[in-house]
Design an enzyme around this catalytic site. Sequence first.
Site, PDB file in Angstrom:
ATOM      1  CB  ALA A  25      -0.908  -0.011   1.236  1.00 28.85           C
ATOM      2  CB  SER A  26       4.109   2.052   1.087  1.00 32.05           C
ATOM      3  OG  SER A  26       5.048   1.252   0.398  1.00 32.05           O
ATOM      4  N   GLY A  33       3.153   3.504  -5.753  1.00 36.76           N
ATOM      5  CA  GLY A  33       2.600   3.129  -7.050  1.00 36.76           C
ATOM      6  C   GLY A  33       1.111   2.842  -7.031  1.00 36.76           C
ATOM      7  CE1 TYR A  56       6.188  -6.410 -16.950  1.00 37.97           C
ATOM      8  CE2 TYR A  56       4.374  -7.792 -17.678  1.00 37.97           C
ATOM      9  CZ  TYR A  56       4.985  -7.046 -16.695  1.00 37.97           C
ATOM     10  OH  TYR A  56       4.409  -6.962 -15.459  1.00 37.97           O
ATOM     11  CG  ASP A  72       8.271 -10.616   3.781  1.00 35.16           C
ATOM     12  OD1 ASP A  72       7.480 -10.420   2.835  1.00 35.16           O
ATOM     13  OD2 ASP A  72       9.241 -11.397   3.712  1.00 35.16           O
ATOM     14  CE  LYS A 123       2.635  -8.731 -13.042  1.00 35.57           C
ATOM     15  NZ  LYS A 123       2.214  -8.321 -11.691  1.00 35.57           N
ATOM     16  CB  VAL A 174       7.723   6.328 -14.078  1.00 35.03           C
ATOM     17  CG1 VAL A 174       9.085   6.296 -13.409  1.00 35.03           C
ATOM     18  CG2 VAL A 174       7.823   6.783 -15.511  1.00 35.03           C
ATOM     19  CE1 TYR A 180       1.683  -2.249 -19.639  1.00 40.92           C
ATOM     20  CE2 TYR A 180       3.591  -3.595 -20.175  1.00 40.92           C
ATOM     21  CZ  TYR A 180       2.788  -2.502 -20.426  1.00 40.92           C
ATOM     22  OH  TYR A 180       3.077  -1.665 -21.488  1.00 40.92           O
TER      23      TYR A 180
HETATM   24  P1  NAD Z   1       5.744  -0.229  -6.688  1.00 39.13           P
HETATM   25  O1  NAD Z   1       7.152  -0.651  -6.584  1.00 39.13           O
HETATM   26  O2  NAD Z   1       5.435   1.213  -6.867  1.00 39.13           O
HETATM   27  O3  NAD Z   1       4.908  -0.737  -5.415  1.00 39.13           O
HETATM   28  C1  NAD Z   1       5.054  -2.035  -4.892  1.00 39.13           C
HETATM   29  C2  NAD Z   1       4.579  -2.047  -3.454  1.00 39.13           C
HETATM   30  O4  NAD Z   1       4.798  -3.365  -2.915  1.00 39.13           O
HETATM   31  C3  NAD Z   1       5.342  -1.070  -2.556  1.00 39.13           C
HETATM   32  O5  NAD Z   1       4.422  -0.461  -1.660  1.00 39.13           O
HETATM   33  C4  NAD Z   1       6.300  -2.010  -1.800  1.00 39.13           C
HETATM   34  O6  NAD Z   1       6.692  -1.488  -0.539  1.00 39.13           O
HETATM   35  C5  NAD Z   1       5.395  -3.215  -1.633  1.00 39.13           C
HETATM   36  N1  NAD Z   1       6.133  -4.445  -1.294  1.00 39.13           N
HETATM   37  C6  NAD Z   1       7.128  -5.052  -1.990  1.00 39.13           C
HETATM   38  N2  NAD Z   1       7.524  -6.173  -1.350  1.00 39.13           N
HETATM   39  C7  NAD Z   1       6.764  -6.278  -0.243  1.00 39.13           C
HETATM   40  C8  NAD Z   1       6.687  -7.218   0.818  1.00 39.13           C
HETATM   41  N3  NAD Z   1       7.478  -8.286   0.843  1.00 39.13           N
HETATM   42  N4  NAD Z   1       5.787  -7.008   1.803  1.00 39.13           N
HETATM   43  C9  NAD Z   1       4.963  -5.918   1.803  1.00 39.13           C
HETATM   44  N5  NAD Z   1       4.987  -4.999   0.807  1.00 39.13           N
HETATM   45  C10 NAD Z   1       5.876  -5.169  -0.186  1.00 39.13           C
HETATM   46  O7  NAD Z   1       5.138  -1.100  -7.864  1.00 39.13           O
HETATM   47  P2  NAD Z   1       3.883  -0.935  -8.843  1.00 39.13           P
HETATM   48  O8  NAD Z   1       4.401  -0.602 -10.183  1.00 39.13           O
HETATM   49  O9  NAD Z   1       2.815  -0.095  -8.242  1.00 39.13           O
HETATM   50  O10 NAD Z   1       3.415  -2.452  -8.910  1.00 39.13           O
HETATM   51  C11 NAD Z   1       2.282  -2.966  -8.248  1.00 39.13           C
HETATM   52  C12 NAD Z   1       1.641  -4.023  -9.128  1.00 39.13           C
HETATM   53  O11 NAD Z   1       1.175  -3.394 -10.327  1.00 39.13           O
HETATM   54  C13 NAD Z   1       2.616  -5.124  -9.566  1.00 39.13           C
HETATM   55  O12 NAD Z   1       1.931  -6.352  -9.578  1.00 39.13           O
HETATM   56  C14 NAD Z   1       2.971  -4.712 -10.982  1.00 39.13           C
HETATM   57  O13 NAD Z   1       3.375  -5.801 -11.783  1.00 39.13           O
HETATM   58  C15 NAD Z   1       1.647  -4.132 -11.437  1.00 39.13           C
HETATM   59  N6  NAD Z   1       1.726  -3.262 -12.631  1.00 39.13           N
HETATM   60  C16 NAD Z   1       2.640  -2.245 -12.720  1.00 39.13           C
HETATM   61  C17 NAD Z   1       2.701  -1.489 -13.883  1.00 39.13           C
HETATM   62  C18 NAD Z   1       3.706  -0.376 -14.048  1.00 39.13           C
HETATM   63  O14 NAD Z   1       3.952   0.042 -15.168  1.00 39.13           O
HETATM   64  N7  NAD Z   1       4.269   0.132 -12.994  1.00 39.13           N
HETATM   65  C19 NAD Z   1       1.805  -1.718 -14.936  1.00 39.13           C
HETATM   66  C20 NAD Z   1       0.855  -2.720 -14.795  1.00 39.13           C
HETATM   67  C21 NAD Z   1       0.831  -3.490 -13.636  1.00 39.13           C
END
Ligand code: NAD
Length: 393
Positions: free
Chosen positions: A48-49, A51, A233, A110, A242, A270, A223
């Site tokens: 939740a922190s 993206g 990807y 975790d 995925k 990003v 994605y």
């Molecule tokens: P991000 O890195 O911004 O956020 C990931 C979050 O997971 C962070 O809050 C991190 O602290 C948390 N996290 C990681 N390991 C953890 C753990 N062991 N315990 C608790 N929290 C943990 O990433 P994002 O891009 O927002 O990705 C989130 C999802 O969205 C992923 O499944 C990603 O594949 C998917 N996604 C991302 C994109 C993109 O372009 N960024 C596009 C489509 C889908």
Amino acid sequence: MVVQPKVRGFICTTSHPEGCRANVERQIAYVKAQPKTEGAKKVLVIGASAGYGLASRISCAYSSGAATLGVIFDKPATGNRTATSGWYHTAAFEEFAHRDGLYAKTINGDAFSQAVKQQVIETIRRDLGKVDLVVYSLAAPRRTTDDGKTYSSVLKTTGQSYTNKTIDLRSNQVAEVTIDPATEQELADTVKVMGGEDWKDWISALKQADVLADQAVTVAYSYIGPELTHPMYLNGSIGQAKRHLHATAKEITQEFPGVTGYISVNKALVTQSSAAIPIVPLYISILYRVMKEHQCHEGCIQQMYRLFHDKLSGDTPQVDEEGLIRMDDWEMREDIQQEVSVLWKEISTENVEQVADIKGYWEDFYQIFGFSVPGVDYEQDVNVDVSIPSLAE
Ligand code: NAD
């Protein structure tokens, strides 16, 4: 102290507390300005922190008035090291949510562990009774299982190597990169980390503990992207994970009566995670330019508001023929992809600033860590030792 960005490759090792607070404030302001959503009222967000997970939490809280419980894995400030940006985002989110009369608590640990699952269950029991929405938004490079074994995910191809353009984010140079295929072991480990096993473990634990409301919904993020990124990807190691995640959504719906699992295929943006994938950042910077020109560019908060307001609300969520929610609908529009592929062929080190939205890419990159946020004075001394209210209780 005065906090400046320290960029190492595709990561920034410092975060700015005021900038992160302003990030959250801006996302809240966006959601508040949109029509309200008749949505879930008690929401668990895993990851939740940052993206998409942070944006999901903000969207549910401020559009549907939801109580949110967040699971994060972040570090507080120590000595002269700043906290992680996720720590500051969460501190700010809780501060605003409490001010606005919304329940918001956070578990820092975790998410892959049973201990954190138990902590979450106890908190739901004590404070919320049951949750009606579970957002699974983890993006992790590794996973340690309860028997102490650690699995690492890789960003590689499958079958054969793939060569295409990429951008070296340290120098803005466009160069060719060759990505080698993952071994069978690396593939299996990537699926272990980023596939659906842990998501299903969560739903199973929550269901067994009877803390899921009847007709609960759970959504995980995925994605797909255009052909030029497929070898890296969709058909690469992460794509295999995925696919496993997609299959897990169906298993969750079949195996846990009263729970429906969805996959939302989100737009490329990003984030800390996407910056680490070869080829993808160059694609994103071209995509940003094209989508901004067509006035259909969205950030995490616009995507997540549209997901919960337009696609996942009501009795019949909008899904495609494979049952996937397509938040990448605008990214994948034929006219957008057509323009991206023309620019992809043209792009080189010499014209990268003109052909791609490199400025927009870097702006988003710095903002992830609370830098380059309008209205923040980066010359000012700031207190980096910020606490997350619910963790300080
Ligand atoms: P991000 O890195 O911004 O956020 C990931 C979050 O997971 C962070 O809050 C991190 O602290 C948390 N996290 C990681 N390991 C953890 C753990 N062991 N315990 C608790 N929290 C943990 O990433 P994002 O891009 O927002 O990705 C989130 C999802 O969205 C992923 O499944 C990603 O594949 C998917 N996604 C991302 C994109 C993109 O372009 N960024 C596009 C489509 C889908």
